[in-house]
Design an enzyme around this catalytic site. Sequence first.
Site, PDB file in Angstrom:
ATOM      1  N   ASP A  13     -55.570 -19.843  36.478  1.00 56.94           N
ATOM      2  CA  ASP A  13     -55.177 -20.589  35.289  1.00 56.94           C
ATOM      3  C   ASP A  13     -56.292 -21.544  34.860  1.00 56.94           C
ATOM      4  OD1 ASP A  13     -53.471 -21.311  33.214  1.00 56.94           O
ATOM      5  OD2 ASP A  13     -51.735 -21.529  34.535  1.00 56.94           O
ATOM      6  N   ASP A  41     -47.318 -17.758  26.670  1.00 57.33           N
ATOM      7  CA  ASP A  41     -46.467 -17.125  27.672  1.00 57.33           C
ATOM      8  C   ASP A  41     -45.473 -16.169  27.035  1.00 57.33           C
ATOM      9  OD1 ASP A  41     -47.710 -18.763  29.462  1.00 57.33           O
ATOM     10  OD2 ASP A  41     -45.955 -19.981  29.934  1.00 57.33           O
TER      11      ASP A  41
END
Length: 306
Positions: free
Chosen positions: A47, A108
């Site tokens: 990430d 997302d």
Amino acid sequence: VHSRGLKLGIYGDVGNKTCAGFPGSYNHYDLDAQTFASWGVDLLKFDGCNSDTLELLAEGYRRMSLALNKTGRSIVYSCEWPFYLRPMQQPNYTEIKQYCNHWRNFFDVYDSWTSIKNILGWTALHQDSIVKIAGPGGWNDPDMAMLPGIFVFLSQLVIGNFGLSWDQAVTQMAMWAIMAAPLFMSNDLRHISPEAKWLLQNKEVIAINQDPLGKQGYQITKDNNFELWERPLSGQAYAVAVLNQQEIGGPQNFTFSLAFLGNGVACNPACSVRQVLPASRDWGVYSWVSYLSVEVNPTGTVLLKV
């Protein structure tokens, strides 16, 4: 995990903390890579939270790539590099592909049709900059999320949960195959329906997704609520998806010329057409000047191989 024939993935972050506030890998890239390799990790999702500058973000992604390679273990490297760059600057996908195996571009994914629809819309809008870079060794990843709950998965395919209708699940499977997206299931396998299992294990769709030519598909036309997508395949074949974005009413027909496909060469002088989804059946042989009429349910997709 390996004893069950599965692969082991793990999550990390390029910054000093993960998005949830746990320790990140900043200044510990070599140590973390060696640790992951010693644990038998097969994939690292890395990430991009809590990097102070874009320079540190880029440096961290490069350094972890080199650190993973130094371990000698084959570890798929899943980056979020372009997602964190995009608000400030256009990503250099040529450089990103040098270091990453696949990379996230957009927000997302969630277990909802709105989420799937938004991902497809973003991909079509940016296809001129992202389609050409995809290929063996490096792929655009339309969505990467960690879903909260009993389990935490690397999320992509939300088929088998509760947010999508059957037609919408068919759309996600078909369009992820067209987009050459890495396929990860995100569901509870103890409670998956036979229909969802059939869709996720459909060998014809997976073969399109995993086609060795490795070219990503793209939208070739949009007509009111209908979208026509194609993906070049090996053996001079094409995968073709007809998506109906209409959300109310019943099935509708979309008619298009086969001369549209493959810049006019896909069906020249003739081609066979096989429907793959929502059910498999042969449609026969058509000439280059033929028109094809496809009936598609609202929010559904018909996937063809030409």
